[in-house]
Design an enzyme around this catalytic site. Sequence first.
Site, mmCIF file in Angstrom:
data_model
loop_
_atom_site.group_PDB
_atom_site.id
_atom_site.type_symbol
_atom_site.label_atom_id
_atom_site.label_comp_id
_atom_site.label_asym_id
_atom_site.label_seq_id
_atom_site.Cartn_x
_atom_site.Cartn_y
_atom_site.Cartn_z
ATOM 1 N N LYS A 12 0.832 -1.200 0.000
ATOM 2 C CA LYS A 12 0.000 0.000 0.000
ATOM 3 C C LYS A 12 0.868 1.252 0.000
ATOM 4 C CE LYS A 12 -4.267 -0.095 2.119
ATOM 5 N NZ LYS A 12 -5.226 -0.103 3.231
ATOM 6 N N LYS A 19 -19.398 8.060 19.341
ATOM 7 C CA LYS A 19 -19.259 7.415 18.027
ATOM 8 C C LYS A 19 -20.125 6.147 17.926
ATOM 9 C CE LYS A 19 -17.864 6.245 14.003
ATOM 10 N NZ LYS A 19 -18.229 6.922 12.780
ATOM 11 N N ALA A 31 -36.103 3.017 2.840
ATOM 12 C CA ALA A 31 -36.276 1.566 3.010
ATOM 13 C C ALA A 31 -35.461 0.834 1.942
ATOM 14 C CB ALA A 31 -37.752 1.214 2.880
ATOM 15 N N CYS A 44 -18.768 -0.146 8.767
ATOM 16 C CA CYS A 44 -19.002 0.509 10.062
ATOM 17 C C CYS A 44 -20.272 0.050 10.780
ATOM 18 C CB CYS A 44 -19.027 2.019 9.882
ATOM 19 S SG CYS A 44 -17.390 2.659 9.482
ATOM 20 N N ARG A 99 -16.894 -4.373 2.210
ATOM 21 C CA ARG A 99 -16.956 -4.966 3.552
ATOM 22 C C ARG A 99 -18.411 -5.005 4.044
ATOM 23 N NH1 ARG A 99 -12.251 -1.506 6.367
ATOM 24 N NH2 ARG A 99 -13.150 0.065 4.994
HETATM 25 P P1 NAD Z 1 -9.025 0.154 6.669
HETATM 26 O O1 NAD Z 1 -8.956 -1.304 6.840
HETATM 27 O O2 NAD Z 1 -9.354 0.739 5.327
HETATM 28 O O3 NAD Z 1 -7.625 0.800 7.111
HETATM 29 C C1 NAD Z 1 -6.884 0.363 8.206
HETATM 30 C C2 NAD Z 1 -5.410 0.435 7.812
HETATM 31 O O4 NAD Z 1 -4.621 0.162 8.962
HETATM 32 C C3 NAD Z 1 -5.028 -0.614 6.759
HETATM 33 O O5 NAD Z 1 -4.417 0.041 5.666
HETATM 34 C C4 NAD Z 1 -4.044 -1.525 7.496
HETATM 35 O O6 NAD Z 1 -3.030 -2.026 6.656
HETATM 36 C C5 NAD Z 1 -3.496 -0.582 8.555
HETATM 37 N N1 NAD Z 1 -2.910 -1.256 9.725
HETATM 38 C C6 NAD Z 1 -3.418 -2.303 10.424
HETATM 39 N N2 NAD Z 1 -2.589 -2.660 11.412
HETATM 40 C C7 NAD Z 1 -1.538 -1.793 11.358
HETATM 41 C C8 NAD Z 1 -0.350 -1.640 12.120
HETATM 42 N N3 NAD Z 1 -0.085 -2.463 13.147
HETATM 43 N N4 NAD Z 1 0.511 -0.669 11.774
HETATM 44 C C9 NAD Z 1 0.250 0.144 10.738
HETATM 45 N N5 NAD Z 1 -0.858 0.062 9.979
HETATM 46 C C10 NAD Z 1 -1.739 -0.908 10.283
HETATM 47 O O7 NAD Z 1 -10.041 0.688 7.770
HETATM 48 P P2 NAD Z 1 -10.882 2.063 7.753
HETATM 49 O O8 NAD Z 1 -12.140 1.888 7.019
HETATM 50 O O9 NAD Z 1 -9.972 3.191 7.394
HETATM 51 O O10 NAD Z 1 -11.272 2.154 9.296
HETATM 52 C C11 NAD Z 1 -10.325 2.473 10.289
HETATM 53 C C12 NAD Z 1 -11.077 2.815 11.561
HETATM 54 O O11 NAD Z 1 -11.884 3.968 11.356
HETATM 55 C C13 NAD Z 1 -12.036 1.708 12.038
HETATM 56 O O12 NAD Z 1 -12.045 1.700 13.429
HETATM 57 C C14 NAD Z 1 -13.378 2.184 11.510
HETATM 58 O O13 NAD Z 1 -14.442 1.701 12.269
HETATM 59 C C15 NAD Z 1 -13.251 3.681 11.661
HETATM 60 N N6 NAD Z 1 -14.116 4.450 10.755
HETATM 61 C C16 NAD Z 1 -14.266 4.064 9.458
HETATM 62 C C17 NAD Z 1 -15.065 4.819 8.604
HETATM 63 C C18 NAD Z 1 -15.257 4.402 7.165
HETATM 64 O O14 NAD Z 1 -16.162 4.931 6.525
HETATM 65 N N7 NAD Z 1 -14.455 3.489 6.632
HETATM 66 C C19 NAD Z 1 -15.700 5.971 9.076
HETATM 67 C C20 NAD Z 1 -15.487 6.360 10.388
HETATM 68 C C21 NAD Z 1 -14.708 5.574 11.226
#
Ligand code: NAD
Length: 429
Positions: A35, A204, A252, A260, A327
């Site tokens: 990535k 949240k 609906a 999420c 997802r």
């Molecule tokens: P995602 O899976 O797209 O991104 C997570 C990233 O973290 C990945 O790129 C992964 O490789 C990286 N990662 C994992 N372990 C790691 C480590 N040890 N060191 C470095 N990088 C690491 O997930 P996302 O959708 O961005 O969601 C992240 C968080 O934000 C979650 O808790 C989610 O609930 C929250 N969130 C998501 C959204 C959304 O719309 N996707 C909105 C609000 C909140």
Amino acid sequence: MNISIIGTGYVGLVTGTCFSELGHNVICIDNDEKKVETLEKGGIPIYEPGLEEMIRKNREAGRLKFSSSIKDGINSADAVFICVGTPSRPNGEADLSAIEKVAIEIAEALNGYKLIVEKSTVPVQTGIKIKNTIELRKKQDVEYDVASNPEFLREGSAIYDFMHPDRIVIGIETERASKILREIYKGIDAPIVEADIESAEIIKHASNSFLATKISFINAVALLCEKSGANVEKVAEGMGFDKRIGKAFLKAGIGFGGSCFPKDVSAFIKIAERLGYDFALLREAKNINKKMKFHIIDKLKASIWNLKDKRIAVLGLAFKPNTDDMRNAPSIDIINALIKEEAEVVAYDPKAMDKASEVIENIKFATGPYEAIKDADAILILTEWEEFRNLNIQKVKSLLRTPVVIDGRNIFSPDEMKVAGFIYKSIGR
Ligand code: NAD
């Protein structure tokens, strides 16, 4: 400010890019080296409207960098945002192992005061766990603060949402942490809700659970409308004008999905359970949501009888339009159920087919909607992409083997579809 973002996914990449757009120096870190390599070469690992251009602009200005090392990446940071995934464990609780791993790495790399911010969605009291971990694992006697700053952006409109939020929630313990977060968000015009860390964490989970419940509520009303001859869209219109209710999230359909809502509702139920409260309301919101996926299959069967050897054109795979995110998309369970009954599934989605091919087996992908529809026994509409609203209905009818459209997102008018000669079924009307 110098900001490090750990976890460069949908949230981390958008957050980091938007912070750099606000003028901060940002390093986005991810342990997925592929990535990071893609981003360093100017590519982008996700589809999000407007993001690629904004990344390019800020990289050229020298404000946005990428790294795969937490140790190097947080060296000169004033604030470190944790944006890693918090997926569901099989029992529904949040898997916080990535958060812990990152907290340990931050602790070991701490070389001076830093504000450590949890932006990932986490159960209440995770902040305390992060603090304990830092305390246990830090190598130098340095000061730090932990804060919570949950993110409310929506995939598909993430940049707009980040730059124009309804509110910014900051959960802090010290004046210093409050000052840094306010400085970071300077330039974004939104009310700031300052709270203790536990309240920020609950804000949240409670917000997402409330929105998911609103969707399940209108879906339950839709089922009642179907039984009584009412029209759920009229009902939602009549309800939505009431300012206390509001129009949003009263559509609906086949239910909520995505990375999420399903996981956050489950995690909220689990943390409530652990704290001694049975959140039965949310359990029912989940049940209704599950029911909706099978409701659409019942409608399909009622129209074309057995599914064995029938060709079903699925239009839309992503959990919502304008994203490639698969997802927890409802399409996964729906398609798997069709395949189990030996239907032949040909699917088309404008953006999500690559990601869908990783999570759904035994289906064919078409290069466009008309190719998917050709010789199908029925169409199932699972995502409300604009492209599908603009289909030439007469052409659709001429390509189908039998003119059956099951619309899980209510994108067409039942009257118009009837006049055009379709057997058309939608949700709650
Ligand atoms: P995602 O899976 O797209 O991104 C997570 C990233 O973290 C990945 O790129 C992964 O490789 C990286 N990662 C994992 N372990 C790691 C480590 N040890 N060191 C470095 N990088 C690491 O997930 P996302 O959708 O961005 O969601 C992240 C968080 O934000 C979650 O808790 C989610 O609930 C929250 N969130 C998501 C959204 C959304 O719309 N996707 C909105 C609000 C909140």
